[in-house]
Design a protein around this motif. Structure first.
Motif, PDB file in Angstrom:
ATOM      1  N   UNK A  96     -48.746   8.463  25.450  1.00  0.00           N
ATOM      2  CA  UNK A  96     -49.217   7.240  26.100  1.00  0.00           C
ATOM      3  C   UNK A  96     -50.243   6.522  25.227  1.00  0.00           C
ATOM      4  N   UNK A  97     -51.117   7.303  24.575  1.00  0.00           N
ATOM      5  CA  UNK A  97     -52.100   6.708  23.657  1.00  0.00           C
ATOM      6  C   UNK A  97     -51.397   5.990  22.511  1.00  0.00           C
ATOM      7  N   UNK A  98     -50.349   6.624  21.978  1.00  0.00           N
ATOM      8  CA  UNK A  98     -49.600   5.990  20.883  1.00  0.00           C
ATOM      9  C   UNK A  98     -48.884   4.730  21.352  1.00  0.00           C
ATOM     10  N   UNK A  99     -48.396   4.734  22.576  1.00  0.00           N
ATOM     11  CA  UNK A  99     -47.710   3.569  23.132  1.00  0.00           C
ATOM     12  C   UNK A  99     -48.666   2.385  23.274  1.00  0.00           C
ATOM     13  N   UNK A 100     -49.935   2.681  23.554  1.00  0.00           N
ATOM     14  CA  UNK A 100     -50.912   1.626  23.815  1.00  0.00           C
ATOM     15  C   UNK A 100     -51.913   1.419  22.671  1.00  0.00           C
ATOM     16  N   UNK A 101     -51.679   2.034  21.535  1.00  0.00           N
ATOM     17  CA  UNK A 101     -52.626   1.944  20.416  1.00  0.00           C
ATOM     18  C   UNK A 101     -52.881   0.490  20.029  1.00  0.00           C
ATOM     19  N   UNK A 102     -54.120   0.202  19.671  1.00  0.00           N
ATOM     20  CA  UNK A 102     -54.474  -1.153  19.235  1.00  0.00           C
ATOM     21  C   UNK A 102     -53.876  -1.467  17.880  1.00  0.00           C
ATOM     22  N   UNK A 103     -53.782  -0.469  17.027  1.00  0.00           N
ATOM     23  CA  UNK A 103     -53.261  -0.616  15.679  1.00  0.00           C
ATOM     24  C   UNK A 103     -51.743  -0.737  15.758  1.00  0.00           C
ATOM     25  N   UNK A 104     -51.203  -1.933  15.570  1.00  0.00           N
ATOM     26  CA  UNK A 104     -49.795  -2.225  15.798  1.00  0.00           C
ATOM     27  C   UNK A 104     -48.862  -1.282  15.058  1.00  0.00           C
ATOM     28  N   UNK A 105     -49.107  -1.020  13.793  1.00  0.00           N
ATOM     29  CA  UNK A 105     -48.228  -0.163  13.015  1.00  0.00           C
ATOM     30  C   UNK A 105     -48.256   1.288  13.448  1.00  0.00           C
ATOM     31  N   UNK A 106     -49.351   1.723  14.072  1.00  0.00           N
ATOM     32  CA  UNK A 106     -49.467   3.098  14.540  1.00  0.00           C
ATOM     33  C   UNK A 106     -48.949   3.291  15.948  1.00  0.00           C
ATOM     34  N   UNK A 107     -48.618   2.205  16.601  1.00  0.00           N
ATOM     35  CA  UNK A 107     -48.101   2.226  17.968  1.00  0.00           C
ATOM     36  C   UNK A 107     -46.653   2.707  17.953  1.00  0.00           C
ATOM     37  N   UNK A 108     -46.152   3.169  19.094  1.00  0.00           N
ATOM     38  CA  UNK A 108     -44.737   3.531  19.191  1.00  0.00           C
ATOM     39  C   UNK A 108     -44.024   2.538  20.107  1.00  0.00           C
ATOM     40  N   UNK A 109     -42.741   2.364  19.869  1.00  0.00           N
ATOM     41  CA  UNK A 109     -41.917   1.490  20.709  1.00  0.00           C
ATOM     42  C   UNK A 109     -41.470   2.261  21.943  1.00  0.00           C
ATOM     43  N   UNK A 110     -40.895   1.556  22.899  1.00  0.00           N
ATOM     44  CA  UNK A 110     -40.413   2.243  24.106  1.00  0.00           C
ATOM     45  C   UNK A 110     -39.255   3.190  23.765  1.00  0.00           C
ATOM     46  N   UNK A 111     -38.422   2.820  22.800  1.00  0.00           N
ATOM     47  CA  UNK A 111     -37.338   3.727  22.377  1.00  0.00           C
ATOM     48  C   UNK A 111     -37.914   4.989  21.737  1.00  0.00           C
ATOM     49  N   UNK A 112     -38.951   4.836  20.926  1.00  0.00           N
ATOM     50  CA  UNK A 112     -39.601   6.004  20.320  1.00  0.00           C
ATOM     51  C   UNK A 112     -40.271   6.857  21.387  1.00  0.00           C
ATOM     52  N   UNK A 113     -40.834   6.219  22.393  1.00  0.00           N
ATOM     53  CA  UNK A 113     -41.437   6.953  23.512  1.00  0.00           C
ATOM     54  C   UNK A 113     -40.390   7.820  24.199  1.00  0.00           C
ATOM     55  N   UNK A 114     -39.233   7.219  24.521  1.00  0.00           N
ATOM     56  CA  UNK A 114     -38.160   7.972  25.194  1.00  0.00           C
ATOM     57  C   UNK A 114     -37.710   9.153  24.337  1.00  0.00           C
ATOM     58  N   UNK A 115     -37.453   8.905  23.068  1.00  0.00           N
ATOM     59  CA  UNK A 115     -36.999   9.974  22.176  1.00  0.00           C
ATOM     60  C   UNK A 115     -38.086  11.040  22.015  1.00  0.00           C
ATOM     61  N   UNK A 116     -39.339  10.615  21.957  1.00  0.00           N
ATOM     62  CA  UNK A 116     -40.454  11.555  21.839  1.00  0.00           C
ATOM     63  C   UNK A 116     -40.585  12.442  23.063  1.00  0.00           C
ATOM     64  N   UNK A 117     -40.427  11.857  24.241  1.00  0.00           N
ATOM     65  CA  UNK A 117     -40.499  12.639  25.481  1.00  0.00           C
ATOM     66  C   UNK A 117     -39.365  13.662  25.523  1.00  0.00           C
ATOM     67  N   UNK A 118     -38.168  13.237  25.110  1.00  0.00           N
ATOM     68  CA  UNK A 118     -37.040  14.178  25.070  1.00  0.00           C
ATOM     69  C   UNK A 118     -37.338  15.328  24.100  1.00  0.00           C
ATOM     70  N   UNK A 119     -37.949  15.018  22.978  1.00  0.00           N
ATOM     71  CA  UNK A 119     -38.298  16.057  22.002  1.00  0.00           C
ATOM     72  C   UNK A 119     -39.350  17.010  22.580  1.00  0.00           C
ATOM     73  N   UNK A 120     -40.323  16.463  23.272  1.00  0.00           N
ATOM     74  CA  UNK A 120     -41.347  17.307  23.915  1.00  0.00           C
ATOM     75  C   UNK A 120     -40.693  18.284  24.881  1.00  0.00           C
ATOM     76  N   UNK A 121     -39.814  17.778  25.728  1.00  0.00           N
ATOM     77  CA  UNK A 121     -39.168  18.619  26.738  1.00  0.00           C
ATOM     78  C   UNK A 121     -38.339  19.708  26.060  1.00  0.00           C
ATOM     79  N   UNK A 122     -37.529  19.331  25.047  1.00  0.00           N
ATOM     80  CA  UNK A 122     -36.699  20.321  24.336  1.00  0.00           C
ATOM     81  C   UNK A 122     -37.557  21.382  23.653  1.00  0.00           C
ATOM     82  N   UNK A 123     -38.584  20.937  22.924  1.00  0.00           N
ATOM     83  CA  UNK A 123     -39.420  21.874  22.170  1.00  0.00           C
ATOM     84  C   UNK A 123     -40.224  22.771  23.112  1.00  0.00           C
TER      85      UNK A 123
END
Length: 170
Positions: free
Chosen positions: A137-164
Motif C-alpha cells: 500500500x505504501x508503494x502504491x501511494x508513494x510520493x516518488x512517482x518512479x518508485x510507486x507501483x501501478x494497480x497491475x503491479x499491485x495485483x501481481x504483487x499481492x498474488x506473489x505474496x499469497x503464493x510465497x
C-alpha cells in the motif's frame, strides 16, 4: 537536394517520441518507472560530445540509467552493452534507438522482478502477510512517482505474496 539530417537530431526526435509514448496515461507512466530523458553537451578539445540520459525507477526507488553519447566530430554513437562489459559504437541512429526501444520494452518486466525480489526480502525478514500488504500500500501511494507501483503491479504483487507465504508455511 537537401543535406542528410544530423544523426543525433534524428535519434533525439525519435527518443522524445518513445519517451512520450510511455508517459500517458498515469498508470502507463508508473509502469514504465517515470521514464524520462535529458540531453546535454560537453565541449572539449574542439569537439562536441552530446549525451542522452534515459532514466527510470523500479518500485521502491532504485534508479536505472542508459547513456548514449554522440561524438559530433566522428559521427559515432557509443553506449554500453546489456551486460555493461563493452562499449558498442555505431553510426546508425536507428540501431541505437532500437537498443533503447528494446530496453524500454523490458522495463515493466524489470519492475516486476524488482517488486518480487522486494516481497521475497520482506518474507525473509519474517513480515506477516498483513505487514507486506501494508508495504504494498505504501508503494502504491508513494510520493516518488518512479518508485510507486501501478494497480497491475499491485495485483501481481499481492498474488506473489499469497503464493510465497503459502510456500513458506508448507
Amino acid at each position: 537536394m537537401s543535406p542528410d539530417p544530423d544523426p543525433f537530431a534524428v535519434f533525439e526526435d525519435q527518443l522524445e517520441a518513445l519517451v512520450a509514448s510511455c508517459q500517458r496515461p498515469a498508470e502507463r507512466r508508473i509502469a514504465y518507472g517515470n521514464l524520462r530523458e535529458e540531453v546535454s553537451e560537453n565541449r572539449s578539445d574542439g569537439s562536441v560530445i552530446k549525451n542522452a540520459a534515459i532514466v527510470y525507477e523500479t518500485p521502491g526507488g532504485s534508479t536505472t540509467q542508459i547513456n548514449v553519447s554522440y561524438d559530433t566530430k566522428s559521427g559515432i554513437f557509443s553506449y554500453l552493452s546489456d551486460d555493461l562489459r563493452e562499449t558498442i559504437s555505431s553510426r546508425d541512429p536507428r540501431e541505437v534507438l532500437e537498443m533503447v526501444m528494446e530496453h524500454t520494452r523490458r522495463i515493466p518486466e524489470k519492475r516486476m522482478a524488482a517488486l518480487r525480489a522486494q516481497i521475497d526480502s520482506w518474507l525473509a525478514e519474517g513480515k506477516t502477510k498483513r505487514e507486506m500488504f501494508a508495504e504494498m500500500n505504501k508503494l502504491l501511494q508513494a510520493e516518488f512517482l518512479g518508485g510507486r507501483i501501478s494497480t497491475d503491479e499491485l495485483k501481481a504483487g499481492i498474488q506473489h505474496i499469497v503464493r510465497q507465504h503459502q510456500k513458506s508455511r508448507a
